[in-house]
Design an enzyme around this catalytic site. Structure first.
Site, short mmCIF file in Angstrom:
data_model
loop_
_atom_site.label_atom_id
_atom_site.label_comp_id
_atom_site.label_asym_id
_atom_site.label_seq_id
_atom_site.Cartn_x
_atom_site.Cartn_y
_atom_site.Cartn_z
N CYS A 67 0.83 -1.21 0.00
CA CYS A 67 0.00 0.00 0.00
C CYS A 67 0.86 1.26 0.00
O CYS A 67 0.65 2.17 -0.80
CB CYS A 67 -0.94 -0.02 1.21
SG CYS A 67 -1.88 1.51 1.36
N CYS A 117 -1.58 1.69 -3.05
CA CYS A 117 -2.58 2.75 -2.85
C CYS A 117 -1.98 4.16 -2.78
O CYS A 117 -2.51 5.09 -3.41
CB CYS A 117 -3.34 2.55 -1.53
SG CYS A 117 -3.45 0.88 -0.95
N LYS A 136 -0.13 5.39 -5.99
CA LYS A 136 -1.19 5.39 -7.03
C LYS A 136 -2.10 6.61 -6.86
O LYS A 136 -2.40 7.31 -7.83
CB LYS A 136 -1.98 4.09 -6.93
CG LYS A 136 -3.08 3.87 -7.94
CD LYS A 136 -4.41 4.52 -7.62
CE LYS A 136 -4.93 4.29 -6.22
NZ LYS A 136 -5.46 2.96 -5.95
N TYR A 160 -9.68 -3.25 -10.65
CA TYR A 160 -9.26 -2.01 -10.00
C TYR A 160 -8.04 -1.40 -10.70
O TYR A 160 -8.05 -0.24 -11.11
CB TYR A 160 -8.83 -2.29 -8.56
CG TYR A 160 -9.92 -2.50 -7.56
CD1 TYR A 160 -10.29 -1.47 -6.70
CD2 TYR A 160 -10.55 -3.72 -7.42
CE1 TYR A 160 -11.26 -1.66 -5.73
CE2 TYR A 160 -11.53 -3.92 -6.46
CZ TYR A 160 -11.88 -2.89 -5.62
OH TYR A 160 -12.84 -3.08 -4.67
N GLU A 184 -7.83 2.03 -12.91
CA GLU A 184 -7.15 3.18 -12.30
C GLU A 184 -5.98 3.65 -13.16
O GLU A 184 -5.82 4.84 -13.45
CB GLU A 184 -6.68 2.82 -10.89
CG GLU A 184 -7.86 2.60 -9.95
CD GLU A 184 -7.48 2.30 -8.51
OE1 GLU A 184 -8.33 2.45 -7.63
OE2 GLU A 184 -6.32 1.91 -8.25
N HIS A 192 -26.44 22.45 0.23
CA HIS A 192 -26.64 22.94 -1.13
C HIS A 192 -25.75 24.13 -1.43
O HIS A 192 -25.60 25.00 -0.58
CB HIS A 192 -28.12 23.35 -1.29
CG HIS A 192 -28.44 23.80 -2.67
ND1 HIS A 192 -28.55 22.91 -3.71
CD2 HIS A 192 -28.67 25.04 -3.17
CE1 HIS A 192 -28.84 23.60 -4.81
NE2 HIS A 192 -28.91 24.87 -4.52
N GLU A 231 -25.57 16.12 -1.89
CA GLU A 231 -26.97 16.34 -1.51
C GLU A 231 -27.91 15.40 -2.27
O GLU A 231 -29.02 15.13 -1.82
CB GLU A 231 -27.39 17.80 -1.73
CG GLU A 231 -27.47 18.24 -3.17
CD GLU A 231 -27.93 19.70 -3.31
OE1 GLU A 231 -28.88 20.11 -2.62
OE2 GLU A 231 -27.30 20.43 -4.11
P1 NDP Z 1 -9.04 -7.36 -9.81
O1 NDP Z 1 -9.44 -8.62 -9.14
O2 NDP Z 1 -9.72 -6.10 -9.45
O3 NDP Z 1 -9.22 -7.54 -11.38
C1 NDP Z 1 -8.55 -8.55 -12.07
C2 NDP Z 1 -8.96 -8.48 -13.52
O4 NDP Z 1 -8.14 -9.37 -14.27
C3 NDP Z 1 -10.39 -8.91 -13.76
O5 NDP Z 1 -10.89 -8.20 -14.85
C4 NDP Z 1 -10.25 -10.40 -14.07
O6 NDP Z 1 -11.26 -10.89 -14.89
C5 NDP Z 1 -8.95 -10.41 -14.83
N1 NDP Z 1 -8.21 -11.66 -14.66
C6 NDP Z 1 -8.04 -12.36 -13.51
N2 NDP Z 1 -7.28 -13.45 -13.74
C7 NDP Z 1 -6.98 -13.44 -15.05
C8 NDP Z 1 -6.23 -14.30 -15.89
N3 NDP Z 1 -5.67 -15.41 -15.42
N4 NDP Z 1 -6.12 -13.97 -17.20
C9 NDP Z 1 -6.72 -12.87 -17.69
N5 NDP Z 1 -7.43 -12.02 -16.94
C10 NDP Z 1 -7.56 -12.30 -15.64
O7 NDP Z 1 -7.47 -7.30 -9.64
P2 NDP Z 1 -6.41 -6.11 -9.76
O8 NDP Z 1 -5.16 -6.76 -10.21
O9 NDP Z 1 -6.94 -4.98 -10.54
O10 NDP Z 1 -6.24 -5.66 -8.25
C11 NDP Z 1 -5.95 -6.64 -7.24
C12 NDP Z 1 -6.67 -6.34 -5.97
O11 NDP Z 1 -6.04 -5.27 -5.31
C13 NDP Z 1 -8.12 -5.89 -6.15
O12 NDP Z 1 -8.99 -6.98 -6.20
C14 NDP Z 1 -8.35 -5.04 -4.94
O13 NDP Z 1 -8.79 -5.85 -3.89
C15 NDP Z 1 -6.98 -4.47 -4.64
N6 NDP Z 1 -6.90 -3.07 -5.13
C16 NDP Z 1 -7.71 -2.15 -4.54
C17 NDP Z 1 -7.68 -0.84 -4.97
C18 NDP Z 1 -8.59 0.16 -4.34
O14 NDP Z 1 -9.09 -0.11 -3.25
N7 NDP Z 1 -8.86 1.29 -4.97
C19 NDP Z 1 -6.78 -0.39 -6.04
C20 NDP Z 1 -5.99 -1.45 -6.59
C21 NDP Z 1 -6.06 -2.74 -6.15
P3 NDP Z 1 -12.62 -11.51 -14.29
O15 NDP Z 1 -13.48 -10.37 -13.90
O16 NDP Z 1 -13.14 -12.31 -15.44
O17 NDP Z 1 -12.20 -12.36 -13.13
#
Ligand code: NDP
Length: 449
Positions: free
Chosen positions: A43, A48, A51, A178, A182, A438, A443
């Site tokens: 983080c 986080c 980022k 995510y 982002e 407001h 709101e």
């Molecule tokens: P996410 O789980 O958000 O998204 C992963 C994406 O990759 C999904 O679209 C998923 O598809 C796809 N995917 C997963 N596995 C494969 C694969 N083997 N091949 C191809 N595509 C795949 O993961 P992120 O990496 O974006 O982030 C990791 C975690 O970190 C998040 O889940 C979150 O908990 C945390 N995070 C939180 C943030 C915040 O609070 N603002 C910011 C950044 C990260 P599908 O939907 O089909 O599974």
């Protein structure tokens, strides 16, 4: 009772590990922590925090553009990536120092090296030092998942994105979650040509469908390209230094960078879990009970390595609850993993708490949905055709608000307070009884009809 070198040995000084270690120490435990990289964890060091700073930096692109409509002359504006990158890294070093200081002020011994469990109540550091501890806490987090295919080593992950020499002219980001959304927003605002490639056509699967659709629509309007139902076939390095990405269901694309944002996998390899028989799950996550205890009674695990909810504030709560349970005076404490608010710092941001409309329909049956689809005042004057969307999901049986979902400027900031109301089980009538502030965007939440 056996004599141990420490009461607690924590592996991993990220959000969960640092909280657990300092609280355990404050309870009087003798604590050590091993960290192979930098104190602070994902983080603070490469997640986080940096980022969010990039998100702030990126947003100036739109703010400066909009400023013209508010009377400002902004000729001659330009962006210096290296200046921003280095300023962020400088602040990360400051935070790394503060986290280290926090541990030191709590008399926690820090070992800046890797640790592995080598026997019962025993860890061995990379330099060969053997240490014994009454309890062991694993808080090693997670790392980006990199898909395996020919040329996959030519891509980067979010870890490297913070250190690039320049903003890529064109970048392909794999994934639809995510990190993909982002960083797509960040690079797009900095002037990159961005395309997102995802294995399905669903972005941000866990969020309400209306918000996902709105983000997709706005992202396309801002110039981000989407390749859906695509998976990597191969990446080739061309003579001009660029990368040619071959994928299923779409033509190859030539880009300067490929970034994987396809989920994060628990960091459980090489910890010596097999030496003492700690159970892991399908993704390598350490299996724990409600008190973060593994099947080996003196070994606990918190945060992303358990793959419960991969969010920093959750890891911190789990670290705190562990320390309270094992070293505190008021009995066992567990973390309530329900109704956790979250946000995606996309452009514009999304924020949510509670059940989506779909989840509520499935679990509650009869629900009421209130929605406001509006153009924020600032966007109107700026001539920016970008609408916000707020949705409230209410249990028809008792008028309780069971979910709030927002996309629009500052939605994460607004959501934190709204989440208190949802967590407290307040009703739509309670929202209606609250006077609006407001003019504001927030709101809308108390004016939903
Ligand atoms: P996410 O789980 O958000 O998204 C992963 C994406 O990759 C999904 O679209 C998923 O598809 C796809 N995917 C997963 N596995 C494969 C694969 N083997 N091949 C191809 N595509 C795949 O993961 P992120 O990496 O974006 O982030 C990791 C975690 O970190 C998040 O889940 C979150 O908990 C945390 N995070 C939180 C943030 C915040 O609070 N603002 C910011 C950044 C990260 P599908 O939907 O089909 O599974």
């Amino acid at each position: 009772m056996a004599d141990y070198d420490f009461d607690l040995f924590t592996i991993g000084a990220g959000s969960g590990g640092v909280r657990a270690s300092r609280v355990a120490s404050a309870y009087g435990a003798k604590v050590a922590v091993a960290e192979e990289y930098r104190v602070g964890g994902t983080c603070v060091i490469r997640g986080c925090v940096p980022k969010k700073m990039l998100v702030y930096g990126a947003h100036f692109a739109e703010d400066l553009e909009d400023a013209k409509q508010f009377g400002w002359n902004i000729e001659g504006k330009s962006f210096d990536w290296v200046r921003l990158r280095d300023a962020i890294q400088k602040d990360i070093t400051r935070l790394n120092g503060l986290y280290t200081e926090t541990l030191e002020n709590h008399d926690v011994t820090i070992y800046n090296q890797r640790a592995e469990i080598t026997g019962d109540h025993e860890v061995t550091l990379a330099d060969g030092t053997v240490i014994t501890a009454k309890y062991i806490l694993i808080a090693t987090g997670a790392q980006p998942h990199v898909p395996s295919f020919p040329g996959c080593e030519l891509g980067i992950t979010s870890n490297e994105a913070f250190h690039l020499d320049e903003v890529p002219e064109k970048i392909l980001i794999a994934g639809g979650g995510y990190i993909a959304n982002e960083f797509a927003g960040i690079f797009n605002e900095f002037g990159s040509k961005v395309c997102i490639m995802n294995r399905s056509d669903t972005l941000l699967r866990s969020y309400d469908a209306s918000l996902r659709d709105r983000l997709l629509q706005i992202s396309i309007m801002k110039g981000i390209n989407f390749h859906f139902h695509s998976e990597f076939e191969k990446i080739e390095k061309l003579e001009n230094g660029r990368l040619l990405v071959h994928m299923t269901n779409n033509d190859p694309v030539e880009v300067d960078q490929v970034m994987y944002a396809t989920g994060r996998v628990p960091n459980s390899d090489g910890l010596g879990l097999e030496n003492v028989g700690v159970d892991t799950g399908k993704r390598g996550e350490i299996v724990v009970d409600d008190y973060s205890q593994t099947n080996v009674d003196y070994i606990y695990a918190v945060g992303d390595v358990t793959n419960r909810v991969q969010l920093t504030p959750v890891a911190i709560r789990e670290g705190q609850a562990f320390a309270d349970t094992v070293f505190g005076k008021d009995g066992p404490k567990k973390v309530d993993h329900s109704c956790i608010p979250s946000a995606v710092f996309s452009h514009p941001p999304i924020a949510a708490v509670g059940l989506t409309e779909g989840e509520a329909r499935n679990s509650l049956g009869s629900i009421k949905v209130y929605q406001s689809d509006f153009r924020p005042m600032k966007n109107v004057l700026a001539g920016r055709n970008e609408r916000g969307l707020y949705k409230m999901v209410v249990d028809a049986a008792n008028d309780k608000v069971v979910g709030i979902h927002m996309i629009g400027p500052e939605s994460a900031e607004i959501m934190q307070a709204a989440a208190v109301a949802v967590k407290a089980g307040l009703t739509k009538a309670d929202f209606d009884a609250t006077t609006a502030i407001h003019p504001s965007m927030a709101e809308e939440l108390v004016l939903l009809k």
